[in-house]
Design a protein around this motif. Structure first.
Motif, mmCIF file in Angstrom:
data_model
loop_
_atom_site.group_PDB
_atom_site.id
_atom_site.type_symbol
_atom_site.label_atom_id
_atom_site.label_comp_id
_atom_site.label_asym_id
_atom_site.label_seq_id
_atom_site.Cartn_x
_atom_site.Cartn_y
_atom_site.Cartn_z
ATOM 1 N N GLY A 21 0.818 -1.208 0.000
ATOM 2 C CA GLY A 21 0.000 0.000 0.000
ATOM 3 C C GLY A 21 0.853 1.261 0.000
ATOM 4 N N GLN A 22 1.947 1.228 0.766
ATOM 5 C CA GLN A 22 2.854 2.376 0.790
ATOM 6 C C GLN A 22 3.468 2.611 -0.586
ATOM 7 O OE1 GLN A 22 5.286 0.895 4.136
ATOM 8 N NE2 GLN A 22 5.057 2.953 5.011
ATOM 9 N N VAL A 23 3.879 1.544 -1.240
ATOM 10 C CA VAL A 23 4.503 1.677 -2.560
ATOM 11 C C VAL A 23 3.487 2.202 -3.571
ATOM 12 C CG1 VAL A 23 5.591 0.393 -4.451
ATOM 13 C CG2 VAL A 23 6.286 -0.046 -2.094
ATOM 14 N N GLU A 24 2.261 1.728 -3.502
ATOM 15 C CA GLU A 24 1.213 2.247 -4.394
ATOM 16 C C GLU A 24 0.973 3.735 -4.133
ATOM 17 O OE1 GLU A 24 -0.461 1.053 -7.066
ATOM 18 O OE2 GLU A 24 0.980 -0.574 -6.939
ATOM 19 N N ALA A 25 0.996 4.125 -2.864
ATOM 20 C CA ALA A 25 0.819 5.538 -2.529
ATOM 21 C C ALA A 25 1.971 6.371 -3.084
ATOM 22 C CB ALA A 25 0.711 5.715 -1.017
ATOM 23 N N ILE A 26 3.177 5.850 -3.017
ATOM 24 C CA ILE A 26 4.340 6.549 -3.577
ATOM 25 C C ILE A 26 4.166 6.718 -5.081
ATOM 26 C CG2 ILE A 26 6.829 6.363 -4.027
ATOM 27 C CD1 ILE A 26 6.979 4.854 -1.270
ATOM 28 N N LYS A 27 3.681 5.685 -5.728
ATOM 29 C CA LYS A 27 3.441 5.753 -7.169
ATOM 30 C C LYS A 27 2.421 6.844 -7.491
ATOM 31 C CE LYS A 27 1.756 2.911 -10.989
ATOM 32 N NZ LYS A 27 1.144 1.634 -11.329
ATOM 33 N N ARG A 28 1.317 6.876 -6.734
ATOM 34 C CA ARG A 28 0.288 7.896 -6.962
ATOM 35 C C ARG A 28 0.838 9.298 -6.688
ATOM 36 N NH1 ARG A 28 -2.712 4.062 -4.387
ATOM 37 N NH2 ARG A 28 -2.684 5.211 -2.424
ATOM 38 N N THR A 30 3.846 10.289 -7.044
ATOM 39 C CA THR A 30 4.718 10.638 -8.170
ATOM 40 C C THR A 30 3.891 11.039 -9.380
ATOM 41 O OG1 THR A 30 6.396 9.104 -7.336
ATOM 42 C CG2 THR A 30 6.600 9.802 -9.630
ATOM 43 N N GLU A 31 2.853 10.267 -9.657
ATOM 44 C CA GLU A 31 1.971 10.578 -10.791
ATOM 45 C C GLU A 31 1.292 11.942 -10.626
ATOM 46 O OE1 GLU A 31 0.704 6.003 -11.990
ATOM 47 O OE2 GLU A 31 -0.578 7.143 -10.638
ATOM 48 N N ASN A 32 1.005 12.293 -9.368
ATOM 49 C CA ASN A 32 0.324 13.557 -9.071
ATOM 50 C C ASN A 32 1.299 14.709 -8.823
ATOM 51 O OD1 ASN A 32 -2.243 12.385 -9.291
ATOM 52 N ND2 ASN A 32 -2.194 11.707 -7.171
ATOM 53 N N HIS A 33 2.579 14.459 -9.098
ATOM 54 C CA HIS A 33 3.623 15.484 -8.980
ATOM 55 C C HIS A 33 3.678 16.106 -7.584
ATOM 56 C CE1 HIS A 33 4.067 15.058 -13.277
ATOM 57 N NE2 HIS A 33 2.763 15.258 -13.418
ATOM 58 N N ARG A 34 3.574 15.245 -6.576
ATOM 59 C CA ARG A 34 3.674 15.726 -5.199
ATOM 60 C C ARG A 34 5.095 16.181 -4.918
ATOM 61 N NH1 ARG A 34 0.129 13.469 -1.294
ATOM 62 N NH2 ARG A 34 1.397 14.651 0.175
ATOM 63 N N CYS A 36 8.742 16.501 -3.786
ATOM 64 C CA CYS A 36 9.796 15.472 -3.720
ATOM 65 C C CYS A 36 10.113 15.063 -2.286
ATOM 66 C CB CYS A 36 11.064 15.963 -4.409
ATOM 67 S SG CYS A 36 10.885 16.130 -6.191
ATOM 68 N N ASN A 37 10.124 16.023 -1.363
ATOM 69 C CA ASN A 37 10.404 15.690 0.037
ATOM 70 C C ASN A 37 9.365 14.731 0.603
ATOM 71 O OD1 ASN A 37 12.788 17.222 0.369
ATOM 72 N ND2 ASN A 37 11.571 19.090 0.631
ATOM 73 N N ASP A 38 8.107 14.931 0.250
ATOM 74 C CA ASP A 38 7.037 14.041 0.711
ATOM 75 C C ASP A 38 7.223 12.635 0.139
ATOM 76 O OD1 ASP A 38 5.905 16.168 2.067
ATOM 77 O OD2 ASP A 38 4.397 16.571 0.518
ATOM 78 N N ILE A 39 7.566 12.567 -1.129
ATOM 79 C CA ILE A 39 7.787 11.264 -1.778
ATOM 80 C C ILE A 39 8.970 10.552 -1.141
ATOM 81 C CG2 ILE A 39 8.397 10.105 -3.940
ATOM 82 C CD1 ILE A 39 6.876 12.413 -5.401
ATOM 83 N N LEU A 40 10.051 11.281 -0.938
ATOM 84 C CA LEU A 40 11.240 10.672 -0.332
ATOM 85 C C LEU A 40 10.976 10.212 1.101
ATOM 86 C CD1 LEU A 40 13.935 13.086 -1.760
ATOM 87 C CD2 LEU A 40 13.615 10.663 -2.352
ATOM 88 N N THR A 41 10.170 10.960 1.832
ATOM 89 C CA THR A 41 9.799 10.543 3.189
ATOM 90 C C THR A 41 9.034 9.226 3.158
ATOM 91 O OG1 THR A 41 9.744 12.824 3.977
ATOM 92 C CG2 THR A 41 8.472 11.211 5.245
ATOM 93 N N GLN A 42 8.117 9.081 2.203
ATOM 94 C CA GLN A 42 7.353 7.844 2.084
ATOM 95 C C GLN A 42 8.235 6.679 1.637
ATOM 96 O OE1 GLN A 42 4.290 7.322 3.242
ATOM 97 N NE2 GLN A 42 4.586 9.408 3.993
ATOM 98 N N ILE A 43 9.194 6.957 0.755
ATOM 99 C CA ILE A 43 10.140 5.906 0.341
ATOM 100 C C ILE A 43 10.939 5.438 1.544
ATOM 101 C CG2 ILE A 43 12.244 5.464 -0.987
ATOM 102 C CD1 ILE A 43 11.015 7.250 -3.207
ATOM 103 N N SER A 44 11.376 6.373 2.365
ATOM 104 C CA SER A 44 12.125 6.024 3.567
ATOM 105 C C SER A 44 11.293 5.145 4.505
ATOM 106 C CB SER A 44 12.565 7.296 4.291
ATOM 107 O OG SER A 44 13.227 6.985 5.489
ATOM 108 N N ALA A 45 10.025 5.492 4.651
ATOM 109 C CA ALA A 45 9.137 4.696 5.512
ATOM 110 C C ALA A 45 8.954 3.287 4.961
ATOM 111 C CB ALA A 45 7.787 5.399 5.659
#
Length: 90
Positions: A21-28, A30-34, A36-45
Motif C-alpha cells: 500500500g505504501q509503494v502504491e501511494a508513492i506511485k500515486r 509521483t503521478e500527481n507530482h507531489r 519530492c520531500n514528501d515522496i522521499l519521506t514515504q520511500i524512507s518509511a
C-alpha cells in the motif's frame, strides 16, 4: 528451513500488505507530482518497513535453522547465509 507458524505468516503478510500500500501511494504521489520531500519521506518509511520485515524473517531463520546448521557443520549453508546477509545489508 522450519516453516513459519500461522501467526508468524500472518504478521509477515500483514506487513507486506501495508508495504504494498505504501509503494502504491508513492506511485500515486509521483503521478500527481507531489513534493519530492514528501515522496522521499514515504520511500524512507517503506524501506524501513521492509527492513523490519526482513528482520522478523531473519530472526525466524536464526532461531529455527542456524543451530542445526552449526551442529551439522554445514559450511555451504553458512556460506549461503553469509551471502544472503551481505545482500540484505548492502
Amino acid at each position: 528451513m522450519k516453516e513459519l507458524t500461522t501467526n508468524e505468516t500472518k504478521v509477515i503478510i500483514n506487513r507486506l500488505s501495508r508495504i504494498s500500500g505504501q509503494v502504491e501511494a508513492i506511485k500515486r504521489m509521483t503521478e500527481n507530482h507531489r513534493d519530492c520531500n514528501d515522496i522521499l519521506t514515504q520511500i524512507s518509511a517503506a524501506k524501513s518497513a521492509l527492513d523490519s520485515t526482513a528482520k522478523i524473517i531473519l530472526q525466524n531463520h536464526i532461531n529455527s535453522c542456524i543451530e542445526d546448521i552449526i551442529k551439522r557443520n554445514d559450511e555451504t549453508a553458512i556460506d549461503d547465509l553469509n551471502s544472503t546477509l551481505t545482500k540484505l545489508f548492502k
